[in-house]
Motif scaffolding. Sequence first.
Motif, PDB file in Angstrom:
ATOM      1  N   ALA A  51       0.809  -1.219   0.000  1.00 10.57           N
ATOM      2  CA  ALA A  51       0.000   0.000   0.000  1.00 10.57           C
ATOM      3  C   ALA A  51       0.844   1.273   0.000  1.00 10.57           C
ATOM      4  O   ALA A  51       0.631   2.162  -0.835  1.00 10.57           O
ATOM      5  CB  ALA A  51      -0.945  -0.005   1.196  1.00 10.57           C
ATOM      6  N   ILE A  52       1.778   1.385   0.909  1.00 11.89           N
ATOM      7  CA  ILE A  52       2.556   2.621   1.037  1.00 11.89           C
ATOM      8  C   ILE A  52       3.401   2.896  -0.212  1.00 11.89           C
ATOM      9  O   ILE A  52       3.350   4.011  -0.744  1.00 11.89           O
ATOM     10  CB  ILE A  52       3.411   2.598   2.322  1.00 11.89           C
ATOM     11  N   PRO A  53       4.183   1.920  -0.737  1.00 10.26           N
ATOM     12  CA  PRO A  53       4.927   2.219  -1.971  1.00 10.26           C
ATOM     13  C   PRO A  53       4.022   2.572  -3.151  1.00 10.26           C
ATOM     14  O   PRO A  53       4.374   3.425  -3.971  1.00 10.26           O
ATOM     15  CB  PRO A  53       5.702   0.932  -2.256  1.00 10.26           C
ATOM     16  N   ILE A  56       2.853   6.251  -2.686  1.00 14.13           N
ATOM     17  CA  ILE A  56       3.961   7.173  -2.947  1.00 14.13           C
ATOM     18  C   ILE A  56       4.250   7.253  -4.444  1.00 14.13           C
ATOM     19  O   ILE A  56       4.418   8.337  -5.004  1.00 14.13           O
ATOM     20  CB  ILE A  56       5.216   6.752  -2.162  1.00 14.13           C
ATOM     21  N   ALA A  57       4.311   6.089  -5.122  1.00 17.94           N
ATOM     22  CA  ALA A  57       4.613   6.071  -6.556  1.00 17.94           C
ATOM     23  C   ALA A  57       3.541   6.784  -7.375  1.00 17.94           C
ATOM     24  O   ALA A  57       3.851   7.554  -8.281  1.00 17.94           O
ATOM     25  CB  ALA A  57       4.766   4.636  -7.039  1.00 17.94           C
ATOM     26  N   THR A  58       2.282   6.550  -7.050  1.00 19.73           N
ATOM     27  CA  THR A  58       1.216   7.214  -7.805  1.00 19.73           C
ATOM     28  C   THR A  58       1.166   8.709  -7.521  1.00 19.73           C
ATOM     29  O   THR A  58       0.858   9.507  -8.402  1.00 19.73           O
ATOM     30  CB  THR A  58      -0.152   6.577  -7.517  1.00 19.73           C
ATOM     31  N   ALA A  62       1.564  11.289 -10.490  1.00 20.16           N
ATOM     32  CA  ALA A  62       0.460  12.208 -10.776  1.00 20.16           C
ATOM     33  C   ALA A  62       0.943  13.651 -10.828  1.00 20.16           C
ATOM     34  O   ALA A  62       0.461  14.443 -11.643  1.00 20.16           O
ATOM     35  CB  ALA A  62      -0.629  12.062  -9.727  1.00 20.16           C
ATOM     36  N   GLY A  63       1.884  13.984  -9.972  1.00 22.77           N
ATOM     37  CA  GLY A  63       2.425  15.342  -9.970  1.00 22.77           C
ATOM     38  C   GLY A  63       1.345  16.370  -9.744  1.00 22.77           C
ATOM     39  O   GLY A  63       0.641  16.353  -8.730  1.00 22.77           O
ATOM     40  N   ASP A  64       1.166  17.265 -10.694  1.00 22.12           N
ATOM     41  CA  ASP A  64       0.172  18.334 -10.547  1.00 22.12           C
ATOM     42  C   ASP A  64      -1.105  18.033 -11.329  1.00 22.12           C
ATOM     43  O   ASP A  64      -1.850  18.936 -11.687  1.00 22.12           O
ATOM     44  CB  ASP A  64       0.770  19.673 -10.991  1.00 22.12           C
ATOM     45  N   GLU A  69      -5.430   8.883 -13.321  1.00 25.36           N
ATOM     46  CA  GLU A  69      -5.633   7.589 -12.673  1.00 25.36           C
ATOM     47  C   GLU A  69      -4.455   6.679 -12.979  1.00 25.36           C
ATOM     48  O   GLU A  69      -3.932   6.676 -14.096  1.00 25.36           O
ATOM     49  CB  GLU A  69      -6.912   6.924 -13.184  1.00 25.36           C
ATOM     50  N   PHE A  70      -4.055   5.872 -11.987  1.00 24.49           N
ATOM     51  CA  PHE A  70      -2.947   4.938 -12.145  1.00 24.49           C
ATOM     52  C   PHE A  70      -3.331   3.592 -11.562  1.00 24.49           C
ATOM     53  O   PHE A  70      -4.122   3.516 -10.616  1.00 24.49           O
ATOM     54  CB  PHE A  70      -1.690   5.451 -11.423  1.00 24.49           C
ATOM     55  N   LYS A  71      -2.756   2.567 -12.115  1.00 26.33           N
ATOM     56  CA  LYS A  71      -2.955   1.217 -11.593  1.00 26.33           C
ATOM     57  C   LYS A  71      -1.576   0.606 -11.390  1.00 26.33           C
ATOM     58  O   LYS A  71      -0.819   0.427 -12.342  1.00 26.33           O
ATOM     59  CB  LYS A  71      -3.765   0.363 -12.576  1.00 26.33           C
ATOM     60  N   VAL A  72      -1.239   0.295 -10.157  1.00 24.84           N
ATOM     61  CA  VAL A  72       0.048  -0.322  -9.839  1.00 24.84           C
ATOM     62  C   VAL A  72      -0.127  -1.822  -9.984  1.00 24.84           C
ATOM     63  O   VAL A  72      -0.919  -2.438  -9.263  1.00 24.84           O
ATOM     64  CB  VAL A  72       0.511   0.055  -8.416  1.00 24.84           C
TER      65      VAL A  72
END
Length: 113
Positions: A51-53, A56-58, A62-64, A69-72
């Motif tokens: 969950a935590i990584p 952080i990665a998304t 995502a930035g600004d 949407e992202f899927k890890v």
Amino acid sequence: MGLFSWLRRGRGDTEPEGTSSATSPASATPKPDDEWELVPAFVPVPEDERAIPSVIATAIAAGDRPDSEFKVTSVETVNPEARLVTVIATAIAAGDRPESEFVVRRVYRRKSA
């Protein structure tokens, strides 16, 4: 011919007599047989620690753009076995030349019978 003479050839130094530079790097790589197995450089992170990584990665990706949407799909960490072998092997290879640098591309282990 010294143990690390192939390193000097890669830097453009002169080759020892009787050697040829016609061999490609791929042909210089030993082919593992049925006796050896590749040790993966990275191993999957357990489900309860993803969950935590992922967050952080998304967030970084995502930035600004908060509406993106992202899927890890996978989270991996460095394999401690491969790291230990790499550190030991490069320390032995460096010997008394601490300014030298090495890159370990693959680690193999003997298959247990």
